[in-house]
Design a protein around this motif. Structure first.
Motif, PDB file in Angstrom:
ATOM      1  N   VAL A 199       0.864  -1.176   0.000  1.00  0.00           N
ATOM      2  CA  VAL A 199       0.000   0.000   0.000  1.00  0.00           C
ATOM      3  C   VAL A 199       0.904   1.231   0.000  1.00  0.00           C
ATOM      4  O   VAL A 199       1.754   1.378   0.886  1.00  0.00           O
ATOM      5  CB  VAL A 199      -0.927  -0.003   1.244  1.00  0.00           C
ATOM      6  CG1 VAL A 199      -1.772   1.252   1.279  1.00  0.00           C
ATOM      7  CG2 VAL A 199      -1.789  -1.257   1.258  1.00  0.00           C
ATOM      8  N   PRO A 200       0.725   2.111  -1.003  1.00  0.00           N
ATOM      9  CA  PRO A 200       1.603   3.284  -1.076  1.00  0.00           C
ATOM     10  C   PRO A 200       1.578   4.098   0.223  1.00  0.00           C
ATOM     11  O   PRO A 200       0.515   4.297   0.815  1.00  0.00           O
ATOM     12  CB  PRO A 200       1.010   4.098  -2.228  1.00  0.00           C
ATOM     13  CG  PRO A 200       0.218   3.126  -3.029  1.00  0.00           C
ATOM     14  CD  PRO A 200      -0.266   2.079  -2.058  1.00  0.00           C
ATOM     15  N   HIS A 201       2.722   4.517   0.664  1.00  0.00           N
ATOM     16  CA  HIS A 201       2.915   5.400   1.822  1.00  0.00           C
ATOM     17  C   HIS A 201       2.629   4.749   3.178  1.00  0.00           C
ATOM     18  O   HIS A 201       2.854   5.365   4.200  1.00  0.00           O
ATOM     19  CB  HIS A 201       2.079   6.681   1.695  1.00  0.00           C
ATOM     20  CG  HIS A 201       2.278   7.393   0.401  1.00  0.00           C
ATOM     21  ND1 HIS A 201       3.466   7.992   0.069  1.00  0.00           N
ATOM     22  CD2 HIS A 201       1.448   7.571  -0.662  1.00  0.00           C
ATOM     23  CE1 HIS A 201       3.358   8.527  -1.139  1.00  0.00           C
ATOM     24  NE2 HIS A 201       2.151   8.282  -1.609  1.00  0.00           N
ATOM     25  N   LYS A 202       2.136   3.520   3.183  1.00  0.00           N
ATOM     26  CA  LYS A 202       1.791   2.875   4.451  1.00  0.00           C
ATOM     27  C   LYS A 202       3.004   2.767   5.375  1.00  0.00           C
ATOM     28  O   LYS A 202       2.935   3.137   6.545  1.00  0.00           O
ATOM     29  CB  LYS A 202       1.198   1.488   4.192  1.00  0.00           C
ATOM     30  CG  LYS A 202       0.855   0.715   5.443  1.00  0.00           C
ATOM     31  CD  LYS A 202       0.289  -0.652   5.100  1.00  0.00           C
ATOM     32  CE  LYS A 202       0.030  -1.461   6.318  1.00  0.00           C
ATOM     33  NZ  LYS A 202      -0.436  -2.816   5.970  1.00  0.00           N
ATOM     34  N   VAL A 203       4.100   2.260   4.844  1.00  0.00           N
ATOM     35  CA  VAL A 203       5.289   2.070   5.665  1.00  0.00           C
ATOM     36  C   VAL A 203       5.807   3.407   6.175  1.00  0.00           C
ATOM     37  O   VAL A 203       6.120   3.556   7.360  1.00  0.00           O
ATOM     38  CB  VAL A 203       6.382   1.304   4.888  1.00  0.00           C
ATOM     39  CG1 VAL A 203       7.687   1.295   5.642  1.00  0.00           C
ATOM     40  CG2 VAL A 203       5.911  -0.126   4.603  1.00  0.00           C
ATOM     41  N   GLU A 204       5.870   4.397   5.292  1.00  0.00           N
ATOM     42  CA  GLU A 204       6.373   5.716   5.692  1.00  0.00           C
ATOM     43  C   GLU A 204       5.500   6.337   6.782  1.00  0.00           C
ATOM     44  O   GLU A 204       6.011   6.985   7.696  1.00  0.00           O
ATOM     45  CB  GLU A 204       6.452   6.663   4.482  1.00  0.00           C
ATOM     46  CG  GLU A 204       7.518   6.287   3.481  1.00  0.00           C
ATOM     47  CD  GLU A 204       7.084   5.190   2.504  1.00  0.00           C
ATOM     48  OE1 GLU A 204       5.913   4.751   2.531  1.00  0.00           O
ATOM     49  OE2 GLU A 204       7.939   4.744   1.725  1.00  0.00           O
ATOM     50  N   ILE A 205       4.218   6.152   6.702  1.00  0.00           N
ATOM     51  CA  ILE A 205       3.291   6.737   7.685  1.00  0.00           C
ATOM     52  C   ILE A 205       3.378   6.012   9.024  1.00  0.00           C
ATOM     53  O   ILE A 205       3.358   6.633  10.084  1.00  0.00           O
ATOM     54  CB  ILE A 205       1.839   6.731   7.138  1.00  0.00           C
ATOM     55  CG1 ILE A 205       1.729   7.757   6.005  1.00  0.00           C
ATOM     56  CG2 ILE A 205       0.831   7.021   8.244  1.00  0.00           C
ATOM     57  CD1 ILE A 205       0.429   7.691   5.240  1.00  0.00           C
ATOM     58  N   MET A 206       3.515   4.694   8.990  1.00  0.00           N
ATOM     59  CA  MET A 206       3.482   3.913  10.227  1.00  0.00           C
ATOM     60  C   MET A 206       4.834   3.769  10.914  1.00  0.00           C
ATOM     61  O   MET A 206       4.885   3.562  12.131  1.00  0.00           O
ATOM     62  CB  MET A 206       2.931   2.509   9.935  1.00  0.00           C
ATOM     63  CG  MET A 206       1.479   2.514   9.530  1.00  0.00           C
ATOM     64  SD  MET A 206       0.881   0.844   9.170  1.00  0.00           S
ATOM     65  CE  MET A 206       0.999   0.088  10.781  1.00  0.00           C
ATOM     66  N   ALA A 207       5.923   3.878  10.181  1.00  0.00           N
ATOM     67  CA  ALA A 207       7.253   3.596  10.728  1.00  0.00           C
ATOM     68  C   ALA A 207       7.587   4.478  11.919  1.00  0.00           C
ATOM     69  O   ALA A 207       7.393   5.696  11.886  1.00  0.00           O
ATOM     70  CB  ALA A 207       8.309   3.751   9.644  1.00  0.00           C
ATOM     71  N   ASP A 208       8.055   3.834  12.970  1.00  0.00           N
ATOM     72  CA  ASP A 208       8.556   4.509  14.178  1.00  0.00           C
ATOM     73  C   ASP A 208       7.514   5.363  14.894  1.00  0.00           C
ATOM     74  O   ASP A 208       7.877   6.286  15.630  1.00  0.00           O
ATOM     75  CB  ASP A 208       9.809   5.342  13.852  1.00  0.00           C
ATOM     76  CG  ASP A 208      10.926   4.462  13.300  1.00  0.00           C
ATOM     77  OD1 ASP A 208      11.159   3.387  13.889  1.00  0.00           O
ATOM     78  OD2 ASP A 208      11.539   4.846  12.299  1.00  0.00           O
ATOM     79  N   ARG A 209       6.239   5.082  14.705  1.00  0.00           N
ATOM     80  CA  ARG A 209       5.171   5.798  15.407  1.00  0.00           C
ATOM     81  C   ARG A 209       4.477   4.848  16.368  1.00  0.00           C
ATOM     82  O   ARG A 209       4.210   3.695  16.030  1.00  0.00           O
ATOM     83  CB  ARG A 209       4.142   6.349  14.424  1.00  0.00           C
ATOM     84  CG  ARG A 209       4.702   7.474  13.579  1.00  0.00           C
ATOM     85  CD  ARG A 209       3.699   7.994  12.604  1.00  0.00           C
ATOM     86  NE  ARG A 209       2.642   8.772  13.244  1.00  0.00           N
ATOM     87  CZ  ARG A 209       1.592   9.235  12.574  1.00  0.00           C
ATOM     88  NH1 ARG A 209       1.451   9.004  11.281  1.00  0.00           N
ATOM     89  NH2 ARG A 209       0.665   9.923  13.207  1.00  0.00           N
ATOM     90  N   TRP A 210       4.171   5.337  17.539  1.00  0.00           N
ATOM     91  CA  TRP A 210       3.397   4.543  18.493  1.00  0.00           C
ATOM     92  C   TRP A 210       1.943   4.532  18.035  1.00  0.00           C
ATOM     93  O   TRP A 210       1.360   5.575  17.756  1.00  0.00           O
ATOM     94  CB  TRP A 210       3.491   5.137  19.893  1.00  0.00           C
ATOM     95  CG  TRP A 210       4.776   4.809  20.566  1.00  0.00           C
ATOM     96  CD1 TRP A 210       5.814   5.660  20.795  1.00  0.00           C
ATOM     97  CD2 TRP A 210       5.158   3.546  21.106  1.00  0.00           C
ATOM     98  NE1 TRP A 210       6.836   4.999  21.436  1.00  0.00           N
ATOM     99  CE2 TRP A 210       6.455   3.692  21.638  1.00  0.00           C
ATOM    100  CE3 TRP A 210       4.547   2.295  21.175  1.00  0.00           C
ATOM    101  CZ2 TRP A 210       7.138   2.650  22.249  1.00  0.00           C
ATOM    102  CZ3 TRP A 210       5.229   1.254  21.775  1.00  0.00           C
ATOM    103  CH2 TRP A 210       6.506   1.435  22.300  1.00  0.00           C
ATOM    104  N   ILE A 211       1.382   3.336  17.979  1.00  0.00           N
ATOM    105  CA  ILE A 211       0.002   3.162  17.524  1.00  0.00           C
ATOM    106  C   ILE A 211      -0.790   2.456  18.624  1.00  0.00           C
ATOM    107  O   ILE A 211      -0.378   1.406  19.120  1.00  0.00           O
ATOM    108  CB  ILE A 211      -0.045   2.331  16.219  1.00  0.00           C
ATOM    109  CG1 ILE A 211       0.758   3.058  15.131  1.00  0.00           C
ATOM    110  CG2 ILE A 211      -1.490   2.086  15.795  1.00  0.00           C
ATOM    111  CD1 ILE A 211       0.962   2.245  13.877  1.00  0.00           C
TER     112      ILE A 211
END
Length: 160
Positions: free
Chosen positions: A31-43
C-alpha cells in the motif's frame, strides 16, 4: 517491534525495515505510503488486541517460554557449545553459545543473584529478546504521541 501493554491499552511501534519485511512476507501489494506513515510511530491498538495480549502474553509467561525453549538443563547440551563469563548491558553473565543445526543460539544468564535469563538470540527465527530490571517494580506508561490505529488507517487512505 516494540510493544507496550498498560492496564488500559496496547501500543506498538515498528521500524521501517520491520514493516517492509512484513509487507514482503505477506506477498500482497504494498500500500503506497503505508510504511512511511506507520514507521517509528506509536500506535494504539484495538481493545480486542489489548485483551488478547493481556490473556496470552504476560511477561512472566514469555520468560518461562523462552527458558523452556532455549535454556538447556544442566548436562543436556549435546555437541559443541561455549560457556563463558561475559557482561551484558553492564551486568555479569554466563554466556552460553550453542548450535541447533546450522543456527546459533546465544543466552546471557545473570551471574549474580538469581540466575535470570537476561537475553536470548536465535539466528534461526531472528528472535532477540532482552529482559532488564528483573525483580524491580515496573511502572508502565502510555507512550507519548500514540495515535489510534483507525487514525493511522485514515492517514494511509488519504495519502493514496
Amino acid at each position: 517491534m516494540d510493544i507496550v501493554a498498560t492496564s488500559t491499552g496496547l501500543y506498538s511501534r515498528a521500524s521501517e525495515s520491520f514493516l517492509r519485511m512484513g509487507e514482503a512476507t505477506r506477498g500482497g501489494e504494498e500500500v503506497p505510503h503505508k510504511v512511511e506513515i506507520m514507521a517509528d510511530r506509536w500506535i494504539r491498538r484495538s481493545p480486542e488486541a489489548h485483551e488478547t495480549v493481556l490473556k496470552t502474553c504476560p511477561l512472566k509467561a514469555e520468560r518461562t517460554r523462552l527458558e523452556s525453549d532455549y535454556v538447556p538443563a544442566q548436562g543436556d547440551l549435546e555437541g559443541p557449545h561455549v560457556r563463558e563469563a561475559a557482561v551484558f548491558q553492564g551486568k555479569p553473565t554466563v554466556k552460553i553459545t550453542y548450535r541447533v543445526g546450522r543456527d546459533t543460539v546465544v543466552l546471557h544468564i545473570a551471574a549474580k543473584g538469581k540466575p535470570y535469563l537476561l537475553n536470548v538470540v536465535n539466528t534461526a527465527n531472528g528472535e532477540d529478546t532482552t529482559f532488564r530490571d528483573v525483580g524491580k517494580r515496573l511502572q508502565v506508561m502510555t507512550p507519548p504521541g500514540a495515535v489510534h490505529e483507525l487514525d493511522i488507517a485514515r492517514e494511509v487512505m488519504e495519502a493514496q
